[in-house]
Design an enzyme around this catalytic site. Structure first.
Site, PDB file in Angstrom:
ATOM      1  CE  LYS A 107      17.265  29.092  29.840  1.00  0.00           C
ATOM      2  NZ  LYS A 107      17.493  29.103  31.488  1.00  0.00           N
ATOM      3  CB  SER A 184      14.441  26.174  31.821  1.00  0.00           C
ATOM      4  OG  SER A 184      16.015  27.273  32.324  1.00  0.00           O
ATOM      5  CB  SER A 208      18.164  25.548  34.171  1.00  0.00           C
ATOM      6  OG  SER A 208      17.299  25.378  34.979  1.00  0.00           O
TER       7      SER A 208
END
Length: 536
Positions: A107, A184, A208
Protein backbone atom coordinates in the site's frame (compact mmCIF):
# COMPACT_ATOMS: atom_id res chain seq x y z
CA UNK A 1 8.60 21.87 32.93
CA UNK A 2 12.30 22.43 33.52
CA UNK A 3 14.42 24.80 31.42
CA UNK A 4 17.74 23.03 30.97
CA UNK A 5 19.91 26.07 30.27
CA UNK A 6 19.86 29.78 29.54
CA UNK A 7 20.42 30.87 25.92
CA UNK A 8 23.70 32.32 24.73
CA UNK A 9 21.87 34.80 22.49
CA UNK A 10 18.36 36.25 22.85
CA UNK A 11 17.11 35.40 19.35
CA UNK A 12 13.38 35.13 19.97
CA UNK A 13 11.66 38.34 18.84
CA UNK A 14 8.66 40.12 20.28
CA UNK A 15 6.84 39.67 16.95
CA UNK A 16 7.28 35.87 17.17
CA UNK A 17 5.91 35.89 20.70
CA UNK A 18 2.85 37.91 19.69
CA UNK A 19 2.16 35.59 16.75
CA UNK A 20 2.36 32.47 18.91
CA UNK A 21 0.29 33.87 21.78
CA UNK A 22 -2.40 35.16 19.40
CA UNK A 23 -2.83 31.63 18.02
CA UNK A 24 -4.03 30.70 21.52
CA UNK A 25 -6.25 33.77 21.71
CA UNK A 26 -4.15 35.30 24.50
CA UNK A 27 -1.91 38.30 25.03
CA UNK A 28 1.33 38.14 27.00
CA UNK A 29 1.48 41.03 29.50
CA UNK A 30 4.07 43.64 28.43
CA UNK A 31 6.00 43.24 31.68
CA UNK A 32 6.59 39.53 30.89
CA UNK A 33 7.60 39.83 27.23
CA UNK A 34 11.36 39.98 27.81
CA UNK A 35 11.25 37.01 30.19
CA UNK A 36 9.50 34.82 27.63
CA UNK A 37 11.88 36.01 24.90
CA UNK A 38 14.80 34.75 26.99
CA UNK A 39 13.15 31.44 27.84
CA UNK A 40 11.98 30.74 24.29
CA UNK A 41 15.40 31.66 22.91
CA UNK A 42 16.66 28.66 24.88
CA UNK A 43 14.07 26.49 23.13
CA UNK A 44 15.12 27.93 19.77
CA UNK A 45 18.75 27.01 20.49
CA UNK A 46 17.70 23.44 21.35
CA UNK A 47 15.68 23.25 18.12
CA UNK A 48 18.74 24.25 16.11
CA UNK A 49 20.78 21.50 17.78
CA UNK A 50 18.20 18.94 16.60
CA UNK A 51 18.04 20.46 13.12
CA UNK A 52 21.81 20.12 12.74
CA UNK A 53 21.94 16.51 13.97
CA UNK A 54 21.65 13.60 11.50
CA UNK A 55 18.31 11.78 11.80
CA UNK A 56 18.25 8.31 13.35
CA UNK A 57 16.28 5.88 11.20
CA UNK A 58 16.29 2.10 10.79
CA UNK A 59 19.07 1.05 8.38
CA UNK A 60 18.32 -0.40 4.95
CA UNK A 61 20.45 -3.20 3.50
CA UNK A 62 20.46 -2.15 -0.14
CA UNK A 63 22.90 -4.95 -1.06
CA UNK A 64 20.53 -7.58 0.29
CA UNK A 65 17.37 -5.81 -0.91
CA UNK A 66 18.32 -3.80 -4.05
CA UNK A 67 15.69 -1.65 -5.80
CA UNK A 68 15.35 -1.52 -9.57
CA UNK A 69 13.27 0.27 -12.18
CA UNK A 70 11.25 2.71 -10.03
CA UNK A 71 8.57 4.28 -12.24
CA UNK A 72 4.88 5.06 -12.64
CA UNK A 73 3.52 2.61 -15.23
CA UNK A 74 1.69 3.80 -18.34
CA UNK A 75 -0.87 2.50 -19.04
CA UNK A 76 -1.75 1.74 -15.44
CA UNK A 77 -3.64 -1.50 -14.78
CA UNK A 78 -7.01 -0.58 -13.17
CA UNK A 79 -5.28 2.66 -12.04
CA UNK A 80 -4.09 0.42 -9.22
CA UNK A 81 -0.38 1.24 -9.22
CA UNK A 82 1.16 4.24 -7.49
CA UNK A 83 4.69 3.19 -8.46
CA UNK A 84 6.31 0.08 -9.90
CA UNK A 85 9.59 -1.20 -8.50
CA UNK A 86 11.40 -4.52 -8.41
CA UNK A 87 12.81 -5.64 -5.06
CA UNK A 88 13.90 -9.18 -4.26
CA UNK A 89 16.39 -10.41 -1.70
CA UNK A 90 19.79 -11.48 -2.97
CA UNK A 91 20.14 -13.88 -0.02
CA UNK A 92 19.76 -17.58 -0.80
CA UNK A 93 18.39 -18.14 2.71
CA UNK A 94 15.66 -15.53 2.18
CA UNK A 95 14.85 -17.22 -1.12
CA UNK A 96 13.81 -20.32 0.83
CA UNK A 97 11.51 -18.34 3.14
CA UNK A 98 7.78 -18.63 3.81
CA UNK A 99 6.85 -16.27 0.98
CA UNK A 100 9.31 -17.59 -1.59
CA UNK A 101 7.90 -17.22 -5.10
CA UNK A 102 5.12 -14.85 -4.02
CA UNK A 103 4.70 -11.46 -5.71
CA UNK A 104 3.68 -8.57 -3.53
CA UNK A 105 2.12 -5.10 -3.72
CA UNK A 106 2.58 -2.66 -0.86
CA UNK A 107 0.00 0.00 0.00
CA UNK A 108 1.26 3.44 -0.95
CA UNK A 109 1.22 4.78 2.62
CA UNK A 110 3.85 2.15 3.56
CA UNK A 111 7.51 3.18 3.39
CA UNK A 112 9.78 1.63 0.80
CA UNK A 113 13.11 3.44 0.87
CA UNK A 114 13.85 5.35 -2.38
CA UNK A 115 10.29 4.81 -3.72
CA UNK A 116 8.07 7.93 -3.46
CA UNK A 117 4.95 7.74 -1.31
CA UNK A 118 2.11 9.68 -2.91
CA UNK A 119 -0.42 8.92 -0.15
CA UNK A 120 -3.09 9.17 -2.87
CA UNK A 121 -3.04 12.95 -2.70
CA UNK A 122 -1.76 15.99 -4.57
CA UNK A 123 -2.06 18.17 -1.48
CA UNK A 124 1.57 17.15 -0.98
CA UNK A 125 3.58 17.64 -4.17
CA UNK A 126 4.16 14.35 -5.99
CA UNK A 127 7.63 13.01 -5.34
CA UNK A 128 8.28 15.30 -2.38
CA UNK A 129 8.10 12.48 0.18
CA UNK A 130 10.60 9.74 -0.60
CA UNK A 131 10.98 7.45 2.44
CA UNK A 132 14.50 6.90 3.70
CA UNK A 133 13.87 3.54 5.37
CA UNK A 134 11.71 0.45 4.87
CA UNK A 135 8.63 -0.24 6.96
CA UNK A 136 9.00 -3.32 9.14
CA UNK A 137 6.42 -5.22 7.06
CA UNK A 138 8.45 -4.48 3.92
CA UNK A 139 11.61 -5.86 5.47
CA UNK A 140 9.76 -8.93 6.73
CA UNK A 141 8.19 -9.87 3.40
CA UNK A 142 11.57 -9.50 1.70
CA UNK A 143 13.26 -11.59 4.39
CA UNK A 144 10.55 -14.20 3.79
CA UNK A 145 11.46 -14.40 0.11
CA UNK A 146 8.66 -12.41 -1.54
CA UNK A 147 9.24 -10.19 -4.56
CA UNK A 148 7.86 -6.67 -4.25
CA UNK A 149 6.79 -5.39 -7.65
CA UNK A 150 5.22 -2.08 -6.71
CA UNK A 151 3.16 0.15 -4.47
CA UNK A 152 -0.62 -0.12 -4.78
CA UNK A 153 -2.54 3.14 -5.05
CA UNK A 154 -4.40 4.14 -1.91
CA UNK A 155 -7.21 6.58 -1.36
CA UNK A 156 -6.54 10.26 -0.74
CA UNK A 157 -4.77 10.34 2.66
CA UNK A 158 -6.16 6.79 3.15
CA UNK A 159 -9.45 8.36 4.20
CA UNK A 160 -12.17 6.78 2.13
CA UNK A 161 -13.94 3.41 1.87
CA UNK A 162 -14.46 4.07 -1.86
CA UNK A 163 -11.89 3.91 -4.68
CA UNK A 164 -12.77 7.26 -6.27
CA UNK A 165 -10.64 9.71 -4.28
CA UNK A 166 -7.06 9.09 -5.42
CA UNK A 167 -5.74 12.30 -6.99
CA UNK A 168 -4.02 10.39 -9.79
CA UNK A 169 -6.90 8.24 -11.00
CA UNK A 170 -9.93 6.32 -9.80
CA UNK A 171 -9.04 2.71 -8.98
CA UNK A 172 -11.29 0.29 -10.88
CA UNK A 173 -12.89 -2.90 -9.61
CA UNK A 174 -11.53 -5.81 -11.71
CA UNK A 175 -15.02 -7.40 -11.69
CA UNK A 176 -16.63 -4.36 -13.37
CA UNK A 177 -15.09 -1.22 -14.82
CA UNK A 178 -16.41 1.95 -13.21
CA UNK A 179 -17.31 0.17 -9.99
CA UNK A 180 -15.84 0.72 -6.56
CA UNK A 181 -12.85 -1.39 -5.53
CA UNK A 182 -13.24 -0.25 -1.92
CA UNK A 183 -10.86 1.83 0.12
CA UNK A 184 -8.50 2.81 1.29
CA UNK A 185 -6.35 -0.18 0.23
CA UNK A 186 -8.02 0.02 -3.18
CA UNK A 187 -5.05 -0.51 -5.48
CA UNK A 188 -3.79 -3.46 -3.46
CA UNK A 189 -7.17 -5.20 -3.59
CA UNK A 190 -7.56 -4.58 -7.33
CA UNK A 191 -4.09 -5.96 -8.07
CA UNK A 192 -4.67 -9.14 -6.05
CA UNK A 193 -8.19 -9.67 -7.45
CA UNK A 194 -6.92 -9.25 -11.01
CA UNK A 195 -4.13 -11.78 -10.42
CA UNK A 196 -1.41 -9.21 -11.09
CA UNK A 197 0.16 -9.94 -7.69
CA UNK A 198 -0.28 -12.86 -5.32
CA UNK A 199 -0.83 -10.82 -2.17
CA UNK A 200 -0.65 -7.31 -0.77
CA UNK A 201 0.03 -5.37 2.40
CA UNK A 202 -3.04 -3.28 3.27
CA UNK A 203 -3.83 -0.78 6.01
CA UNK A 204 -7.00 -0.46 8.07
CA UNK A 205 -8.27 2.27 10.42
CA UNK A 206 -11.99 1.76 9.84
CA UNK A 207 -12.29 -1.07 7.34
CA UNK A 208 -9.65 -0.28 4.73
CA UNK A 209 -8.49 -3.89 4.36
CA UNK A 210 -11.86 -5.57 4.81
CA UNK A 211 -14.04 -3.34 2.60
CA UNK A 212 -11.77 -3.68 -0.49
CA UNK A 213 -11.61 -7.42 0.20
CA UNK A 214 -15.41 -7.59 0.36
CA UNK A 215 -15.85 -5.64 -2.90
CA UNK A 216 -13.13 -7.56 -4.76
CA UNK A 217 -13.80 -11.14 -3.59
CA UNK A 218 -10.69 -11.44 -1.42
CA UNK A 219 -9.63 -12.55 2.03
CA UNK A 220 -8.70 -9.45 4.00
CA UNK A 221 -7.54 -9.66 7.62
CA UNK A 222 -7.29 -6.77 10.06
CA UNK A 223 -5.14 -8.35 12.76
CA UNK A 224 -5.42 -7.60 16.46
CA UNK A 225 -4.23 -4.09 17.29
CA UNK A 226 -0.45 -4.23 17.55
CA UNK A 227 0.07 -7.78 16.32
CA UNK A 228 1.74 -6.61 13.09
CA UNK A 229 4.14 -3.67 13.51
CA UNK A 230 2.93 -0.37 12.05
CA UNK A 231 6.46 1.05 11.95
CA UNK A 232 7.14 3.00 8.77
CA UNK A 233 3.51 3.44 7.76
CA UNK A 234 1.78 6.82 7.52
CA UNK A 235 -0.54 7.00 10.50
CA UNK A 236 -4.10 8.33 10.66
CA UNK A 237 -4.66 7.89 14.40
CA UNK A 238 -2.45 5.72 16.53
CA UNK A 239 -5.45 4.31 18.41
CA UNK A 240 -6.78 2.51 15.32
CA UNK A 241 -3.78 1.96 13.02
CA UNK A 242 -3.64 -1.62 11.71
CA UNK A 243 -1.79 -3.27 8.84
CA UNK A 244 -2.34 -6.75 7.48
CA UNK A 245 -2.65 -9.20 4.58
CA UNK A 246 -4.89 -9.15 1.51
CA UNK A 247 -4.90 -12.47 -0.36
CA UNK A 248 -7.03 -14.68 -2.58
CA UNK A 249 -7.19 -17.60 -0.17
CA UNK A 250 -7.31 -18.17 3.57
CA UNK A 251 -4.22 -20.38 3.46
CA UNK A 252 -2.23 -17.60 1.78
CA UNK A 253 -3.53 -15.19 4.41
CA UNK A 254 -2.24 -17.45 7.18
CA UNK A 255 1.10 -17.81 5.40
CA UNK A 256 1.42 -14.04 5.03
CA UNK A 257 0.45 -13.36 8.66
CA UNK A 258 2.99 -15.88 9.92
CA UNK A 259 5.71 -13.97 8.05
CA UNK A 260 4.87 -10.48 9.34
CA UNK A 261 3.41 -10.84 12.87
CA UNK A 262 5.34 -10.14 16.05
CA UNK A 263 7.19 -7.31 17.82
CA UNK A 264 9.82 -5.20 16.07
CA UNK A 265 11.12 -3.18 19.02
CA UNK A 266 9.94 0.12 17.55
CA UNK A 267 6.15 0.22 17.49
CA UNK A 268 4.59 1.58 20.68
CA UNK A 269 1.25 0.02 19.65
CA UNK A 270 2.62 -3.46 20.35
CA UNK A 271 1.65 -3.64 24.02
CA UNK A 272 0.40 -6.94 25.43
CA UNK A 273 1.56 -9.25 22.65
CA UNK A 274 1.66 -12.90 23.72
CA UNK A 275 5.15 -14.21 24.38
CA UNK A 276 4.56 -16.98 21.84
CA UNK A 277 2.57 -16.52 18.62
CA UNK A 278 1.01 -19.42 16.72
CA UNK A 279 2.46 -20.67 13.47
CA UNK A 280 -0.72 -19.77 11.65
CA UNK A 281 0.05 -21.40 8.31
CA UNK A 282 1.63 -24.50 9.82
CA UNK A 283 -1.38 -25.11 12.05
CA UNK A 284 -3.87 -24.56 9.23
CA UNK A 285 -2.15 -27.00 6.88
CA UNK A 286 -2.88 -29.79 9.35
CA UNK A 287 -6.52 -29.57 8.21
CA UNK A 288 -5.93 -29.76 4.46
CA UNK A 289 -7.40 -33.26 4.22
CA UNK A 290 -10.39 -32.46 6.43
CA UNK A 291 -10.82 -28.66 6.36
CA UNK A 292 -14.17 -28.70 8.17
CA UNK A 293 -12.37 -30.09 11.22
CA UNK A 294 -10.48 -26.80 11.52
CA UNK A 295 -13.65 -25.36 13.06
CA UNK A 296 -14.73 -28.47 14.95
CA UNK A 297 -17.07 -27.67 17.86
CA UNK A 298 -16.78 -23.92 17.25
CA UNK A 299 -19.48 -21.81 18.82
CA UNK A 300 -20.44 -19.05 16.40
CA UNK A 301 -22.52 -16.00 17.28
CA UNK A 302 -24.35 -13.68 14.88
CA UNK A 303 -24.35 -10.18 16.38
CA UNK A 304 -28.03 -9.22 16.18
CA UNK A 305 -27.38 -5.48 16.17
CA UNK A 306 -24.98 -5.81 13.23
CA UNK A 307 -27.81 -7.07 11.01
CA UNK A 308 -30.04 -4.16 12.01
CA UNK A 309 -27.69 -1.31 11.09
CA UNK A 310 -29.02 1.39 8.76
CA UNK A 311 -28.14 1.08 5.08
CA UNK A 312 -27.72 -2.69 4.91
CA UNK A 313 -28.96 -4.31 1.72
CA UNK A 314 -31.59 -6.89 2.73
CA UNK A 315 -30.03 -9.35 0.29
CA UNK A 316 -26.66 -8.99 2.06
CA UNK A 317 -28.31 -9.66 5.42
CA UNK A 318 -29.97 -12.77 4.07
CA UNK A 319 -26.82 -14.13 2.39
CA UNK A 320 -24.55 -13.53 5.38
CA UNK A 321 -27.01 -15.32 7.66
CA UNK A 322 -27.27 -18.17 5.18
CA UNK A 323 -23.48 -18.43 4.91
CA UNK A 324 -23.12 -18.42 8.69
CA UNK A 325 -25.78 -21.11 9.15
CA UNK A 326 -23.97 -23.21 6.54
CA UNK A 327 -21.26 -23.87 9.13
CA UNK A 328 -23.68 -26.22 10.88
CA UNK A 329 -24.05 -28.31 7.73
CA UNK A 330 -20.38 -29.28 7.99
CA UNK A 331 -21.40 -31.80 10.69
CA UNK A 332 -18.39 -31.21 12.93
CA UNK A 333 -20.26 -29.96 15.98
CA UNK A 334 -20.42 -26.26 15.04
CA UNK A 335 -23.30 -24.30 16.56
CA UNK A 336 -24.56 -20.98 15.21
CA UNK A 337 -26.71 -18.77 17.42
CA UNK A 338 -27.84 -15.16 17.49
CA UNK A 339 -26.36 -13.02 20.25
CA UNK A 340 -27.21 -9.50 21.34
CA UNK A 341 -24.43 -6.98 22.06
CA UNK A 342 -26.26 -3.65 22.58
CA UNK A 343 -23.00 -1.68 22.64
CA UNK A 344 -22.38 -2.70 19.02
CA UNK A 345 -25.15 -0.32 17.94
CA UNK A 346 -23.26 2.52 19.63
CA UNK A 347 -19.87 1.45 18.30
CA UNK A 348 -19.95 3.60 15.11
CA UNK A 349 -20.49 6.72 17.24
CA UNK A 350 -17.70 5.68 19.62
CA UNK A 351 -15.30 5.12 16.72
CA UNK A 352 -16.29 8.44 15.12
CA UNK A 353 -15.71 10.60 18.19
CA UNK A 354 -12.67 8.64 19.40
CA UNK A 355 -10.87 9.03 16.06
CA UNK A 356 -12.01 12.30 14.49
CA UNK A 357 -9.65 14.56 16.40
CA UNK A 358 -6.79 12.13 15.75
CA UNK A 359 -7.56 11.98 12.03
CA UNK A 360 -7.61 15.77 11.88
CA UNK A 361 -4.53 16.53 13.94
CA UNK A 362 -2.46 13.40 13.35
CA UNK A 363 -3.45 12.09 9.93
CA UNK A 364 -4.07 15.38 8.12
CA UNK A 365 -1.72 17.72 9.97
CA UNK A 366 0.97 15.23 10.88
CA UNK A 367 1.04 16.23 14.53
CA UNK A 368 2.23 13.27 16.60
CA UNK A 369 4.76 14.63 19.08
CA UNK A 370 3.96 12.38 22.03
CA UNK A 371 4.82 8.79 21.08
CA UNK A 372 8.14 7.02 20.78
CA UNK A 373 8.85 4.93 17.71
CA UNK A 374 10.12 5.81 14.25
CA UNK A 375 8.79 9.00 12.69
CA UNK A 376 8.86 10.58 9.23
CA UNK A 377 9.61 14.30 9.78
CA UNK A 378 8.75 15.12 6.16
CA UNK A 379 5.02 14.47 6.69
CA UNK A 380 4.38 16.90 9.58
CA UNK A 381 6.61 19.45 7.86
CA UNK A 382 4.42 19.30 4.76
CA UNK A 383 1.08 19.28 6.57
CA UNK A 384 1.48 21.58 9.58
CA UNK A 385 0.21 24.69 7.82
CA UNK A 386 -2.88 24.27 5.68
CA UNK A 387 -3.99 26.89 3.18
CA UNK A 388 -7.02 27.44 0.97
CA UNK A 389 -5.46 25.78 -2.08
CA UNK A 390 -4.72 22.58 -0.12
CA UNK A 391 -8.23 22.51 1.34
CA UNK A 392 -9.89 23.10 -2.06
CA UNK A 393 -7.92 20.31 -3.72
CA UNK A 394 -8.79 17.86 -1.00
CA UNK A 395 -12.46 18.89 -0.90
CA UNK A 396 -12.75 18.30 -4.65
CA UNK A 397 -11.15 14.86 -4.51
CA UNK A 398 -12.08 13.53 -1.09
CA UNK A 399 -14.64 15.43 0.99
CA UNK A 400 -14.47 12.62 3.57
CA UNK A 401 -11.00 13.92 4.45
CA UNK A 402 -11.95 17.60 4.61
CA UNK A 403 -14.94 16.60 6.72
CA UNK A 404 -12.50 14.90 9.11
CA UNK A 405 -10.25 17.96 9.13
CA UNK A 406 -13.14 20.24 10.07
CA UNK A 407 -14.80 17.72 12.37
CA UNK A 408 -11.67 17.13 14.40
CA UNK A 409 -11.28 20.84 15.01
CA UNK A 410 -14.97 21.08 15.94
CA UNK A 411 -14.72 18.26 18.48
CA UNK A 412 -11.62 19.83 20.01
CA UNK A 413 -13.15 23.30 20.26
CA UNK A 414 -16.78 22.50 21.08
CA UNK A 415 -16.54 19.26 23.06
CA UNK A 416 -13.32 19.43 25.07
CA UNK A 417 -12.66 16.10 26.75
CA UNK A 418 -15.16 14.19 24.61
CA UNK A 419 -12.44 12.35 22.68
CA UNK A 420 -11.04 11.12 25.99
CA UNK A 421 -14.48 9.95 27.10
CA UNK A 422 -14.99 8.16 23.76
CA UNK A 423 -11.69 6.33 24.27
CA UNK A 424 -12.89 5.25 27.71
CA UNK A 425 -16.08 3.97 26.12
CA UNK A 426 -13.96 2.09 23.57
CA UNK A 427 -12.73 0.00 26.49
CA UNK A 428 -16.34 -0.60 27.49
CA UNK A 429 -17.09 -1.67 23.92
CA UNK A 430 -14.11 -4.04 23.94
CA UNK A 431 -15.26 -5.51 27.24
CA UNK A 432 -18.77 -6.01 25.80
CA UNK A 433 -17.34 -8.12 22.99
CA UNK A 434 -14.96 -9.91 25.37
CA UNK A 435 -17.83 -10.98 27.62
CA UNK A 436 -19.47 -12.68 24.65
CA UNK A 437 -16.20 -14.38 23.71
CA UNK A 438 -16.43 -16.24 27.00
CA UNK A 439 -19.21 -18.24 25.32
CA UNK A 440 -18.43 -17.94 21.59
CA UNK A 441 -15.32 -18.63 19.52
CA UNK A 442 -16.30 -16.52 16.51
CA UNK A 443 -18.66 -13.60 15.97
CA UNK A 444 -20.12 -12.83 12.55
CA UNK A 445 -21.48 -9.66 10.92
CA UNK A 446 -21.97 -8.44 7.39
CA UNK A 447 -18.80 -6.76 6.13
CA UNK A 448 -19.67 -4.03 3.61
CA UNK A 449 -23.43 -3.32 3.70
CA UNK A 450 -23.87 -3.63 -0.09
CA UNK A 451 -22.01 -4.88 -3.15
CA UNK A 452 -19.70 -2.33 -4.74
CA UNK A 453 -21.42 0.78 -6.07
CA UNK A 454 -20.82 2.78 -9.22
CA UNK A 455 -18.30 5.61 -9.41
CA UNK A 456 -18.86 9.26 -8.65
CA UNK A 457 -17.16 12.02 -10.66
CA UNK A 458 -15.08 15.04 -9.70
CA UNK A 459 -17.94 17.27 -10.87
CA UNK A 460 -20.42 15.75 -8.39
CA UNK A 461 -21.30 17.79 -5.32
CA UNK A 462 -20.05 16.80 -1.87
CA UNK A 463 -23.16 14.93 -0.78
CA UNK A 464 -23.28 12.91 -4.02
CA UNK A 465 -19.67 11.85 -3.48
CA UNK A 466 -20.22 11.13 0.20
CA UNK A 467 -23.35 9.08 -0.53
CA UNK A 468 -21.05 6.41 -1.99
CA UNK A 469 -19.22 6.13 1.33
CA UNK A 470 -21.72 6.82 4.11
CA UNK A 471 -22.38 3.72 6.19
CA UNK A 472 -19.83 1.53 4.40
CA UNK A 473 -17.76 0.90 7.54
CA UNK A 474 -20.65 0.69 9.99
CA UNK A 475 -19.81 -2.93 10.90
CA UNK A 476 -16.04 -2.81 10.33
CA UNK A 477 -14.99 0.33 12.24
CA UNK A 478 -16.17 -1.01 15.63
CA UNK A 479 -13.38 -3.60 15.59
CA UNK A 480 -10.73 -1.00 14.85
CA UNK A 481 -11.56 0.85 18.05
CA UNK A 482 -11.99 -2.40 20.03
CA UNK A 483 -8.81 -3.85 18.49
CA UNK A 484 -10.19 -7.36 17.85
CA UNK A 485 -9.05 -9.35 14.79
CA UNK A 486 -11.59 -9.23 11.97
CA UNK A 487 -11.61 -10.75 8.49
CA UNK A 488 -13.69 -10.32 5.37
CA UNK A 489 -14.31 -13.68 3.68
CA UNK A 490 -16.00 -13.79 0.26
CA UNK A 491 -19.29 -15.72 0.44
CA UNK A 492 -21.35 -14.91 -2.65
CA UNK A 493 -21.83 -12.88 -5.84
CA UNK A 494 -24.65 -10.35 -6.04
CA UNK A 495 -25.98 -7.84 -8.56
CA UNK A 496 -25.61 -4.15 -7.74
CA UNK A 497 -28.98 -2.44 -7.77
CA UNK A 498 -28.00 -0.30 -10.77
CA UNK A 499 -27.26 -3.26 -13.06
CA UNK A 500 -28.90 -6.67 -12.71
CA UNK A 501 -26.63 -8.08 -15.43
CA UNK A 502 -23.53 -7.75 -13.24
CA UNK A 503 -22.39 -9.96 -10.40
CA UNK A 504 -20.08 -8.53 -7.73
CA UNK A 505 -18.57 -10.12 -4.60
CA UNK A 506 -19.97 -9.84 -1.08
CA UNK A 507 -18.01 -10.54 2.09
CA UNK A 508 -18.87 -11.89 5.54
CA UNK A 509 -16.95 -10.56 8.57
CA UNK A 510 -15.53 -13.00 11.13
CA UNK A 511 -14.25 -11.72 14.49
CA UNK A 512 -12.44 -13.42 17.38
CA UNK A 513 -11.01 -12.40 20.73
CA UNK A 514 -7.76 -10.44 20.76
CA UNK A 515 -4.72 -12.32 19.41
CA UNK A 516 -6.89 -15.25 18.36
CA UNK A 517 -6.33 -14.84 14.63
CA UNK A 518 -5.91 -18.60 14.47
CA UNK A 519 -9.62 -19.15 15.24
CA UNK A 520 -10.61 -16.64 12.55
CA UNK A 521 -8.37 -18.41 10.05
CA UNK A 522 -9.66 -21.85 11.05
CA UNK A 523 -13.31 -20.85 10.69
CA UNK A 524 -12.66 -19.10 7.40
CA UNK A 525 -10.67 -22.05 6.06
CA UNK A 526 -13.42 -24.51 6.98
CA UNK A 527 -16.02 -22.41 5.14
CA UNK A 528 -13.86 -21.56 2.13
CA UNK A 529 -12.84 -25.17 1.52
CA UNK A 530 -16.40 -26.47 1.91
CA UNK A 531 -18.33 -24.06 -0.33
CA UNK A 532 -17.78 -22.34 -3.68
CA UNK A 533 -18.40 -18.69 -2.79
CA UNK A 534 -18.97 -17.66 -6.40
CA UNK A 535 -21.89 -20.09 -6.61
CA UNK A 536 -23.17 -19.86 -3.02
Amino acid sequence: MSVVRMPEVISFTEDKLKKISSSFGITVPPKDIDAYRILLSGLEEAAKVIEDEDDYLPPVDFDRFPRHDIHVPTPNEYNAWAHKVTIKSTSEEDGRGLLSGKTMAIKDNVNIATVPSLLGTDVIEAGSFVPRYDATVVTRVLEAGASIIGKGACENFSMSPTSFTNAYGFVQNPFAEGYNAGGSSSGCAALVAAGIVDMAVGGDQGGSIRVPASYCGLVGLKPTYGLVPYTGIASLASTVDHTGPITKTVLDNALFLQAIAGPDGYDYRQIGLPAQLPKYFDELTEFKKAPADAAKNFRIGLILEAFDMPGLDLRVIEKVKEAAKAFESLNVGITVREVSIPMHAKAPAIWTVATRQGFSEHGLRGQNPINFGVHDPEIPAALTHWNQEMFDKLALENPAATNSLLGGQYIRDSYPGLTSKALNLARKLKDSYNSVFEEYDILITPCAPTPANYTSTLEDDIMTKMSKAIGTTINTAPFNISGHPAMSLPITMMSPKEDESLKLPVGMQLIAKSFDELSVLKAAFAWEQSFDWKLF
